[in-house]
Design a protein around this motif. Structure first.
Motif, mmCIF file in Angstrom:
data_model
loop_
_atom_site.group_PDB
_atom_site.id
_atom_site.type_symbol
_atom_site.label_atom_id
_atom_site.label_comp_id
_atom_site.label_asym_id
_atom_site.label_seq_id
_atom_site.Cartn_x
_atom_site.Cartn_y
_atom_site.Cartn_z
ATOM 1 N N GLU A 88 49.390 53.006 43.627
ATOM 2 C CA GLU A 88 48.501 52.430 44.646
ATOM 3 C C GLU A 88 47.351 51.675 43.991
ATOM 4 O O GLU A 88 46.927 50.615 44.482
ATOM 5 C CB GLU A 88 47.983 53.544 45.561
ATOM 6 N N ILE A 89 46.827 52.225 42.897
ATOM 7 C CA ILE A 89 45.762 51.532 42.158
ATOM 8 C C ILE A 89 46.288 50.222 41.584
ATOM 9 O O ILE A 89 45.633 49.179 41.665
ATOM 10 C CB ILE A 89 45.218 52.424 41.032
ATOM 11 N N ALA A 90 47.483 50.279 41.000
ATOM 12 C CA ALA A 90 48.059 49.081 40.382
ATOM 13 C C ALA A 90 48.234 47.962 41.410
ATOM 14 O O ALA A 90 47.953 46.783 41.122
ATOM 15 C CB ALA A 90 49.395 49.425 39.734
ATOM 16 N N VAL A 91 48.685 48.292 42.592
ATOM 17 C CA VAL A 91 48.862 47.284 43.648
ATOM 18 C C VAL A 91 47.526 46.656 44.020
ATOM 19 O O VAL A 91 47.413 45.435 44.179
ATOM 20 C CB VAL A 91 49.537 47.915 44.879
ATOM 21 N N LYS A 92 46.482 47.484 44.121
ATOM 22 C CA LYS A 92 45.166 46.956 44.474
ATOM 23 C C LYS A 92 44.591 46.101 43.343
ATOM 24 O O LYS A 92 43.914 45.101 43.594
ATOM 25 C CB LYS A 92 44.220 48.105 44.832
ATOM 26 N N VAL A 93 44.850 46.500 42.099
ATOM 27 C CA VAL A 93 44.408 45.690 40.970
ATOM 28 C C VAL A 93 45.069 44.318 41.027
ATOM 29 O O VAL A 93 44.424 43.280 40.819
ATOM 30 C CB VAL A 93 44.735 46.398 39.639
ATOM 31 N N TYR A 94 46.359 44.297 41.348
ATOM 32 C CA TYR A 94 47.062 43.011 41.446
ATOM 33 C C TYR A 94 46.487 42.163 42.573
ATOM 34 O O TYR A 94 46.308 40.949 42.426
ATOM 35 C CB TYR A 94 48.549 43.242 41.671
ATOM 36 N N GLU A 95 46.201 42.806 43.728
ATOM 37 C CA GLU A 95 45.658 42.063 44.863
ATOM 38 C C GLU A 95 44.304 41.442 44.531
ATOM 39 O O GLU A 95 43.989 40.341 45.002
ATOM 40 C CB GLU A 95 45.520 42.997 46.070
ATOM 41 N N ARG A 96 43.502 42.103 43.706
ATOM 42 C CA ARG A 96 42.164 41.620 43.376
ATOM 43 C C ARG A 96 42.165 40.643 42.197
ATOM 44 O O ARG A 96 41.284 39.791 42.106
ATOM 45 C CB ARG A 96 41.247 42.811 43.042
ATOM 46 N N HIS A 97 43.124 40.821 41.301
ATOM 47 C CA HIS A 97 43.126 40.011 40.076
ATOM 48 C C HIS A 97 44.525 39.438 39.826
ATOM 49 O O HIS A 97 45.129 39.700 38.768
ATOM 50 C CB HIS A 97 42.671 40.855 38.882
ATOM 51 N N PRO A 98 45.070 38.675 40.764
ATOM 52 C CA PRO A 98 46.449 38.190 40.603
ATOM 53 C C PRO A 98 46.638 37.284 39.392
ATOM 54 O O PRO A 98 47.668 37.372 38.713
ATOM 55 C CB PRO A 98 46.709 37.442 41.914
ATOM 56 N N GLU A 99 45.661 36.441 39.096
ATOM 57 C CA GLU A 99 45.828 35.513 37.977
ATOM 58 C C GLU A 99 45.849 36.258 36.643
ATOM 59 O O GLU A 99 46.682 35.977 35.776
ATOM 60 C CB GLU A 99 44.715 34.462 37.992
ATOM 61 N N ALA A 100 44.934 37.205 36.483
ATOM 62 C CA ALA A 100 44.910 37.982 35.240
ATOM 63 C C ALA A 100 46.188 38.794 35.090
ATOM 64 O O ALA A 100 46.727 38.934 33.975
ATOM 65 C CB ALA A 100 43.692 38.894 35.223
ATOM 66 N N CYS A 101 46.692 39.336 36.208
ATOM 67 C CA CYS A 101 47.921 40.129 36.154
ATOM 68 C C CYS A 101 49.121 39.249 35.800
ATOM 69 O O CYS A 101 49.988 39.638 35.012
ATOM 70 C CB CYS A 101 48.153 40.829 37.492
#
Length: 325
Positions: free
Chosen positions: A26-39
């Protein structure tokens, strides 16, 4: 473009969610949603062979693995805490382990800063259940899943004839009896009587809402102290933080007190994390010490005696039972 970083991306996610418990996925999904370019840049750079990052799912799994690998670092530096349950859940708290225990015991909600850039902004987190609220849930689990009839032992019904500290760690929170003959034929029961073999096992339970590094040893040895009379001694909790379960396994290997985790939302999903080591006989001297001070324990012994005499457990004598017959 910002560079991908677990230590920069994960703490704000958990802090802004005000104590909510999230799995690493769940954390990983939220990290992607907030930082898609970095991911996405991380995915492009990756040369992973075992887990190729040629898909969104592969990237999420990689972030999940990195969160797990850096868990202890996140806990030490950023106020991130985690539970022992699987899948492990992560949350943010500014409280020390001691403060968490005190807040739980007092039934207070834990509060945490809302944002890194505004440490004065706070919102309440829903409180955890009080210890007394776990007693009926434990009794339901014991009877429904393990066929153990149980009874609450209330310290308020004690004489305390030895002074304020004379009975410290003397009383368990809940006691129980397991009817070993429930599925036996009448002939087998009569034969066991003739051989004077045990037809029941007695249980002792010490209940704590939360176990963490600050209270695990004290809680465990409290259970050791007040369960020395029983066949099966247990420490019971609804939440275990960090690596506390590893410490409990070490203690259980030496002292034999097992661990039960109660699911406060769904008691039927509670589980025995560490089985207790059986004591083949009841220590009646220790039982007498408790009975000399507590009326509830005397009632429990009377119910046990009734079962030994009749083979019956009357449902009205126990905290959770349908027809224990």
């Amino acid at each position: 473009m910002e560079k991908f970083s677990i230590t920069r991306f994960v703490p704000p996610v958990l802090q802004e969610l005000q104590g909510d418990r999230l799995t690493a996925r769940e954390i990983a999904v939220k990290v992607y949603e907030r930082h898609p370019e970095a991911c996405e840049a991380k995915r492009q750079r990756s040369r992973a062979v075992v887990q190729p990052l040629d898909s969104y799912e592969g990237l999420i799994q990689q972030i999940v693995a990195e969160i797990g690998a850096q868990r202890q670092h996140l806990e030490r530096r950023f106020g991130i805490k985690s539970t022992e349950e699987r899948p492990r859940k992560y949350f943010y708290s500014t409280s020390s382990d001691d403060a968490d225990v005190q807040a739980v015991e007092e039934g207070k909600p834990v509060t945490a800063p809302l944002r890194f850039d505004d440490p004065t902004a706070v919102l309440p987190v829903p409180r955890k259940p009080m210890e007394a609220e776990l007693y009926p849930l434990l009794s339901q689990f014991l009877f429904s899943e393990l066929r153990i009839s149980s009874k609450r032992i209330d310290e308020k019904r004690s004489r305390n004839s030895r002074g304020p500290e004379g009975n410290k760690w003397l009383f368990p929170d809940v006691v129980g009896i397991e009817n070993l003959t429930a599925d036996w034929s009448a002939e087998v029961i009569d034969c066991a009587k003739a051989y004077s073999d045990p037809r029941s096992k007695l249980y002792s339970f010490e209940v704590k809402v939360l176990l963490n590094r600050s209270n695990v040893r004290q809680s465990y040895f409290q259970a050791v102290s007040n369960s020395s009379w029983a066949n099966f001694p247990y420490l019971v909790t609804s939440e275990i933080h960090g690596d506390t379960l590893a410490e409990l396994r070490v203690l259980a290997g030496t002292h034999g007190v097992g661990v039960i985790k109660v699911n406060a939302d769904n008691p039927s999903e509670s589980e025995i994390l560490i089985p207790a080591r059986e004591r083949t006989t009841v220590d009646w001297n220790s039982a007498n010490r408790i009975a000399s001070e507590n009326a509830d324990f005397v009632e429990f012994l009377n119910h046990v005696k009734y079962f030994q005499q009749t083979g019956q457990l009357k449902s009205q004598d126990w905290d959770y039972a349908s027809d224990v017959g």
